[in-house]
Design a protein around this motif. Structure first.
Motif, short mmCIF file in Angstrom:
data_model
loop_
_atom_site.label_atom_id
_atom_site.label_comp_id
_atom_site.label_asym_id
_atom_site.label_seq_id
_atom_site.Cartn_x
_atom_site.Cartn_y
_atom_site.Cartn_z
N LEU A 350 -2.43 114.61 28.64
CA LEU A 350 -2.09 114.61 30.07
C LEU A 350 -3.17 113.90 30.89
N ALA A 351 -4.43 114.11 30.50
CA ALA A 351 -5.53 113.43 31.21
C ALA A 351 -5.42 111.91 31.05
N ALA A 352 -5.07 111.47 29.84
CA ALA A 352 -4.92 110.04 29.58
C ALA A 352 -3.76 109.46 30.38
N LYS A 353 -2.65 110.21 30.45
CA LYS A 353 -1.49 109.74 31.22
C LYS A 353 -1.81 109.69 32.70
N ASP A 354 -2.62 110.63 33.18
CA ASP A 354 -3.02 110.65 34.58
C ASP A 354 -3.87 109.41 34.91
N VAL A 355 -4.80 109.09 34.03
CA VAL A 355 -5.62 107.88 34.21
C VAL A 355 -4.73 106.65 34.23
N GLU A 356 -3.78 106.60 33.31
CA GLU A 356 -2.87 105.45 33.22
C GLU A 356 -2.07 105.28 34.51
N GLN A 357 -1.58 106.41 35.07
CA GLN A 357 -0.81 106.35 36.31
C GLN A 357 -1.67 105.87 37.48
N LYS A 358 -2.91 106.34 37.53
CA LYS A 358 -3.80 105.91 38.61
C LYS A 358 -4.11 104.42 38.50
N GLN A 359 -4.35 103.96 37.28
CA GLN A 359 -4.63 102.54 37.08
C GLN A 359 -3.43 101.69 37.47
N LEU A 360 -2.23 102.17 37.15
CA LEU A 360 -1.00 101.45 37.52
C LEU A 360 -0.85 101.38 39.03
N TYR A 361 -1.16 102.51 39.70
CA TYR A 361 -1.05 102.57 41.17
C TYR A 361 -2.02 101.57 41.81
N PHE A 362 -3.27 101.61 41.37
CA PHE A 362 -4.27 100.72 41.97
C PHE A 362 -3.98 99.25 41.65
N SER A 363 -3.39 99.00 40.49
CA SER A 363 -3.01 97.65 40.13
C SER A 363 -1.93 97.13 41.06
N LYS A 364 -0.96 97.99 41.38
CA LYS A 364 0.11 97.60 42.31
C LYS A 364 -0.44 97.38 43.71
N GLN A 365 -1.34 98.27 44.13
CA GLN A 365 -1.93 98.14 45.47
C GLN A 365 -2.72 96.84 45.58
N SER A 366 -3.44 96.51 44.50
CA SER A 366 -4.22 95.28 44.49
C SER A 366 -3.32 94.06 44.55
N ALA A 367 -2.18 94.12 43.84
CA ALA A 367 -1.24 93.00 43.85
C ALA A 367 -0.65 92.78 45.23
N ILE A 368 -0.36 93.91 45.92
CA ILE A 368 0.20 93.81 47.28
C ILE A 368 -0.83 93.20 48.23
N ALA A 369 -2.09 93.66 48.10
CA ALA A 369 -3.16 93.18 49.00
C ALA A 369 -3.42 91.69 48.80
N ASN A 370 -3.18 91.19 47.58
CA ASN A 370 -3.48 89.79 47.28
C ASN A 370 -2.30 88.84 47.52
N GLN A 371 -1.19 89.40 48.01
CA GLN A 371 -0.04 88.54 48.29
C GLN A 371 -0.36 87.61 49.46
N PRO A 372 0.04 86.33 49.41
CA PRO A 372 -0.23 85.41 50.53
C PRO A 372 0.52 85.82 51.79
N ILE A 373 -0.16 85.69 52.95
CA ILE A 373 0.47 86.03 54.22
C ILE A 373 1.34 84.87 54.67
N ALA A 374 2.57 85.16 55.13
CA ALA A 374 3.48 84.11 55.55
C ALA A 374 2.91 83.36 56.75
N PRO A 375 3.06 82.02 56.81
CA PRO A 375 2.56 81.24 57.96
C PRO A 375 3.16 81.75 59.25
N ARG A 376 2.32 81.65 60.33
CA ARG A 376 2.73 82.18 61.62
C ARG A 376 4.02 81.51 62.13
N ALA A 377 4.16 80.19 61.89
CA ALA A 377 5.34 79.49 62.37
C ALA A 377 6.60 80.06 61.73
N GLU A 378 6.48 80.40 60.41
CA GLU A 378 7.64 80.96 59.71
C GLU A 378 8.00 82.32 60.26
#
Length: 390
Positions: A350-378
């Protein structure tokens, strides 16, 4: 993708574990306690939990029991009747890996029954209990007198008797005491009920033992009596708890947030039972009149104890507890030891699965934060489009 450094460490661990198992296999008996306690200080220094080390040591010791390779044996021609089921597939994998030639006879294959059965050295019946006797009657006419016939059903007396009556050659009744998810015979029990011509099955029994299995020799009558407690009553207890939880509409996922390891393990056992085939589970409970009678007696015991609770009869309940404590006293130490090991292993998972879930969450958050921002004109263009539709 595993980092290269982690791959290298894992390979070193695997190599070392192989060497450890080999040394254990060659050495005289070394107690588990001695293997575990000798490194208590080193474990603390390395930041390795003692429970993890205990699991590793226990695993190596069990693997050492099956370390010696099986003796060379000539390949046999084996037909698995019901070989596409869970247990049939298990035997197919094990027997194929040992070099034997496997044929499958399933529901749609009876036109080929004669060719699949006539020349077989072993015919192993792996069909559900409710069909076993009928299938034995159906296939017996195709068997050669030298063919060994066996089954793996969870009832022995009537099935073994049927095989002896229908087939003149070697007969044996087996019962693997495990189910879905098991990958090898290692540390698993197989009940063996002798019928006729035991020598014809020796190679199969040797294979099971060399793979780490434990053979339990029994009469069919003793087996069936033991299965009342081992299977029928256990299934009924778990089945009843599952039905109760469903009727009360208990939020299982939420309850696990509050649960002790024991409760979670109990819920795992309930889930495991209900993940299986409904006819299989029900037929195990209904199989014999003795099983049905024992389940009725258990239900009466539940009702009697429930009445004591409803009546708030504390003294009587304590007396029941003490009487049962005395009955179980000799086995209590091993029960606590084994269940504690299971709990520690479950907690590690259970501890290992908990670590895995947290790593997955932070990986998703990091991917969202690194997404390019749409140009202002668009963005402005999208805004005007929305406004125009308003």
């Amino acid at each position: 993708m595993l980092p290269e450094k982690l791959k290298q460490i894992d390979q070193q661990l695997i190599d070392l574990l192989g060497k450890r198992i080999a040394v254990l296999a060659e050495s005289q008996s070394i107690s588990l306690e001695e293997q575990i306690t000798n490194f208590a200080f080193s474990l603390v220094q390395a930041g390795v939990p003692e429970s993890m080390w205990k699991n590793l040591v226990t695993g190596c010791t069990s693997a050492a029991s099956a370390f010696s390779p099986p003796a060379n044996t000539k390949p046999r021609r084996i037909t698995l009747v019901g070989g596409r089921g869970i247990m049939g597939y298990f035997f197919q994998q094990k027997l194929s890996a040992a070099g034997h030639y496997i044929s499958i006879l399933d529901q749609g294959d009876w036109e080929q029954a004669e060719s699949l059965l006539k020349k077989a050295d072993l015919v192993l019946v792996c069909v559900p209990i409710e069909y076993t006797i009928d299938v034995i009657h159906k296939l017996a006419k195709y068997l050669s007198p030298t063919t060994a016939l066996a089954d793996i059903a969870s009832i022995k007396t009537p099935i073994l008797q049927t095989m002896l009556e229908q087939h003149s050659g070697p007969v044996m009744s087996l019962h693997p005491m495990f189910g879905p998810g098991i990958k090898s015979f290692l540390c698993q029990k197989v009940v063996v009920c002798s019928g006729r011509g035991d020598n014809a099955f020796q190679w199969l029994l040797d294979l099971i033992e060399h793979d780490g299995g434990k053979l339990i020799v029994s009469t069919p009558e003793e087996h069936d009596e033991m299965m009342i407690a081992v299977q029928a009553i256990r299934n009924f207890t778990t089945f009843s708890l599952g039905v109760f939880l469903a009727r009360k509409n208990i939020d299982i996922r939420r309850s696990l947030d509050f649960s002790s390891p024991i409760f979670r393990l109990e819920m795992d056992i309930v889930g495991r039972l209900f993940s299986q085939s409904a006819p299989l589970v029900v037929d195990i409970m209904l199989a014999t009149s003795e099983r049905r009678e024992a389940i009725g007696q258990l239900a009466n015991t539940y009702n009697r104890l429930a009445q004591l609770i409803i009546q708030n009869d504390r003294d009587s309940l304590i007396q029941e507890f003490k009487a049962t404590h005395s009955f179980l006293a000799e086995d209590m130490h091993s029960a606590v030891e084994e269940s504690t090991h299971v709990i520690n292993t479950l907690s590690t998972l259970l501890a290992a699965k908990d670590v895995e879930q947290k790593q997955l969450y932070f990986s998703k958050q990091s991917a969202i934060a690194n997404q390019p921002i749409a140009p202002r004109a668009e963005m402005l263009s999208h805004g005007r489009t929305i406004e125009s539709k308003g």
